[in-house]
Motif scaffolding. Structure first.
Motif, mmCIF file in Angstrom:
data_model
loop_
_atom_site.group_PDB
_atom_site.id
_atom_site.type_symbol
_atom_site.label_atom_id
_atom_site.label_comp_id
_atom_site.label_asym_id
_atom_site.label_seq_id
_atom_site.Cartn_x
_atom_site.Cartn_y
_atom_site.Cartn_z
ATOM 1 N N TYR A 23 0.833 -1.195 0.000
ATOM 2 C CA TYR A 23 0.000 0.000 0.000
ATOM 3 C C TYR A 23 0.877 1.258 0.000
ATOM 4 C CZ TYR A 23 -4.465 -2.369 0.820
ATOM 5 O OH TYR A 23 -5.599 -3.133 0.681
ATOM 6 N N VAL A 24 0.413 2.255 -0.731
ATOM 7 C CA VAL A 24 1.046 3.568 -0.735
ATOM 8 C C VAL A 24 -0.045 4.609 -0.468
ATOM 9 C CG1 VAL A 24 2.366 5.268 -2.056
ATOM 10 C CG2 VAL A 24 2.790 2.819 -2.406
ATOM 11 N N LEU A 25 0.150 5.413 0.555
ATOM 12 C CA LEU A 25 -0.838 6.433 0.901
ATOM 13 C C LEU A 25 -0.582 7.694 0.092
ATOM 14 C CD1 LEU A 25 -1.131 6.167 4.804
ATOM 15 C CD2 LEU A 25 -2.258 4.811 3.023
ATOM 16 N N GLU A 62 -6.967 3.185 9.216
ATOM 17 C CA GLU A 62 -7.115 1.898 9.896
ATOM 18 C C GLU A 62 -5.760 1.209 10.080
ATOM 19 O OE1 GLU A 62 -9.880 -0.460 7.727
ATOM 20 O OE2 GLU A 62 -11.454 1.077 7.767
ATOM 21 N N ASP A 63 -5.615 0.550 11.223
ATOM 22 C CA ASP A 63 -4.350 -0.126 11.535
ATOM 23 C C ASP A 63 -3.979 -1.165 10.476
ATOM 24 O OD1 ASP A 63 -4.041 1.340 13.821
ATOM 25 O OD2 ASP A 63 -4.851 -0.187 15.167
ATOM 26 N N GLU A 64 -4.961 -1.856 9.943
ATOM 27 C CA GLU A 64 -4.659 -2.894 8.954
ATOM 28 C C GLU A 64 -4.121 -2.272 7.661
ATOM 29 O OE1 GLU A 64 -8.287 -4.548 6.739
ATOM 30 O OE2 GLU A 64 -9.097 -4.004 8.712
ATOM 31 N N ILE A 65 -4.503 -1.040 7.365
ATOM 32 C CA ILE A 65 -3.956 -0.328 6.205
ATOM 33 C C ILE A 65 -2.533 0.133 6.508
ATOM 34 C CG2 ILE A 65 -4.193 1.678 4.703
ATOM 35 C CD1 ILE A 65 -6.269 -0.518 4.219
ATOM 36 N N ILE A 66 -2.345 0.707 7.682
ATOM 37 C CA ILE A 66 -1.007 1.157 8.083
ATOM 38 C C ILE A 66 -0.024 -0.008 8.053
ATOM 39 C CG2 ILE A 66 0.372 2.002 10.023
ATOM 40 C CD1 ILE A 66 -1.139 4.240 8.724
ATOM 41 N N ASP A 67 -0.469 -1.168 8.504
ATOM 42 C CA ASP A 67 0.419 -2.339 8.555
ATOM 43 C C ASP A 67 0.880 -2.768 7.162
ATOM 44 O OD1 ASP A 67 0.224 -2.396 11.285
ATOM 45 O OD2 ASP A 67 -1.321 -3.970 11.337
ATOM 46 N N GLN A 88 7.785 -0.239 9.123
ATOM 47 C CA GLN A 88 8.272 -0.533 7.771
ATOM 48 C C GLN A 88 7.856 0.560 6.782
ATOM 49 O OE1 GLN A 88 6.372 -4.049 6.262
ATOM 50 N NE2 GLN A 88 4.296 -3.280 6.620
ATOM 51 N N THR A 89 7.176 1.590 7.268
ATOM 52 C CA THR A 89 6.631 2.628 6.403
ATOM 53 C C THR A 89 7.626 3.756 6.205
ATOM 54 O OG1 THR A 89 4.397 2.130 7.200
ATOM 55 C CG2 THR A 89 4.719 4.233 6.075
ATOM 56 N N ASN A 90 7.902 4.084 4.956
ATOM 57 C CA ASN A 90 8.745 5.226 4.615
ATOM 58 C C ASN A 90 7.899 6.406 4.165
ATOM 59 O OD1 ASN A 90 11.382 4.079 5.072
ATOM 60 N ND2 ASN A 90 11.049 2.827 3.243
ATOM 61 N N ILE A 91 8.508 7.588 4.180
ATOM 62 C CA ILE A 91 7.802 8.828 3.858
ATOM 63 C C ILE A 91 8.607 9.601 2.830
ATOM 64 C CG2 ILE A 91 6.956 11.032 4.772
ATOM 65 C CD1 ILE A 91 6.820 9.579 7.545
#
Length: 386
Positions: free
Chosen positions: A116-118, A157-162, A196-199
């Motif tokens: 996923y990419v926000l 949602e946490d499941e999206i963030i994960d 594990q999320t980069n910005i």
């Protein structure tokens, strides 16, 4: 014509298909307020250096793939001087052929298919292409007027963030003119620094902060563990045609971008680097003047809209104003109405995300006389909002 399935699934670039097209408008002279191309000239000292640098034999040959030491050192010095951020010129700096290239290339370098990419909604239109090319999954990062177009992380949602490997942020925001505080960046880095999320922070409009200077995300403690920032010379220095920018920050993402570029580019033209070095080293005063020009434009333009009670989002930075459409009009219908009735061309909000459906984006990158005339024509539309 043969075209790959992957490419066919990517929507056309909004500005790619609209810039330069013939526009049918009403009887008044056309005022183009749709595109954010700074209207001023590049500072003479930069142009002079470019002319001189073209004639240098060293710039007429292949150069180092990852850029000249002088240019990279100028980037390091600029960030230290303006943001008190220390950078390693070899490991934390990547020269870009315009920031759009880096922003579209990045997902191919750092995410896997189905990650996923926000993407900010509303936000810059071309982020999406890079995500789709990487076969990742774009997810809407909801930005609302009520929260000044800053994301509320607890609402994701946490499941999206994960499942999220990359987040795009952009402040000053294109298209809304909203800005971020250092506190917002601090909170964001604290939330994601051990994940594990980069910005990636798109800092294209960094030069334009009307109430206070725009912070760099790299000023936040621990930012380089998870974030890069993409900086453009196009807007602040009136250098949009030069196509020069750079990414700075997290070593792993910078290394990935540089590796990708070794397969797609053979180094930036040396004369461009020399001109850009002069820009970063010698034109701090010009950035101040540029900000003042757009601040004055903002003040006058917003005053005209307020006088007619036209609803818009307060413009805190950048070069765009986010105008709400009248009742019974979405952005695309209002664009057509403005063209036909007032000979004004603006950008509809919908290409920036569905949260822009009932807005249009207005560029202030025009002469004062054109902005004054544009504001006067918009004032005549006050009856539509009643």
């Amino acid at each position: 014509m043969p075209i790959s399935k992957l490419l066919s699934e990517i929507p056309d670039s909004y500005f790619g298909k609209t810039m330069g097209r013939k526009v049918v408008h009403g009887p008044l002279p056309l005022i183009n307020m749709a595109v954010g191309i700074p209207d001023g000239e590049t500072p003479k000292v930069i142009v002079d250096e470019f002319i001189n640098a073209i004639q240098k034999t060293e710039n007429q040959k292949y150069g180092a793939f990852h850029g000249k030491d002088a240019f990279k050192q100028a980037i390091v010095d600029f960030y230290k001087r303006h943001y008190d951020v220390t950078l390693d010129k070899e490991e934390e700096v990547c020269i870009l052929f315009g920031t759009k290239n880096g922003l579209v290339e990045l997902p191919l370098c750092v995410v896997e298919p189905d990650d996923y990419v926000l993407l900010p909604n509303p936000g810059y239109t071309d982020y999406l292409a890079g995500v789709l090319l990487a076969r990742a999954k774009p997810y809407s990062l909801e930005l609302t007027s009520e929260n000044h177009y800053l994301p509320i992380w607890d609402n994701v949602e946490d499941e999206i963030i994960d499942k999220t490997k990359l987040i795009y942020l952009t402040y000053p925001n294109n298209p809304t003119g909203s800005v971020a505080s250092k506190q917002f960046f601090d909170d964001t880095i604290n939330k994601f620094k051990n994940s594990q999320t980069n910005i990636v922070h798109d800092f294209a409009y960094s030069a334009f902060g009307f109430d206070k200077k725009n912070p760099s995300i790299l000023q936040s403690e621990g930012a380089k563990d998870t974030a890069i920032e993409v900086y453009s010379l196009s807007k602040g220095y009136n250098m949009s045609g030069y196509r020069v920018g750079f990414a700075v920050g997290n070593k792993e993402m910078i290394a990935a971008l540089k590796k990708y570029q070794t397969h797609t580019h053979a180094g930036m033209f040396g004369a461009l680097q020399d001109a850009s070095t002069v820009a970063l080293n010698e034109c701090d005063d010009f950035l101040i003047k540029q900000n003042e020009i757009f601040k004055n434009r903002r003040n006058k333009f917003e005053a005209s809209l307020r006088e007619a009670n036209l609803p818009f989002e307060p413009m805190k930075g950048g070069i765009f104003l986010w105008l709400q459409t009248p009742p019974n009009y979405d952005g695309e219908a209002f664009v057509e109405y403005l063209l036909k009735e007032q000979s004004i061309l603006v950008a509809p909000g919908i290409p920036f995300g569905d949260n822009g459906k009932n807005y249009v984006r207005i560029s202030l990158a025009l002469s004062d006389s054109e902005l004054s005339e544009g504001a006067s024509r918009l004032q005549e539309l006050a009856h539509l909002y009643k």
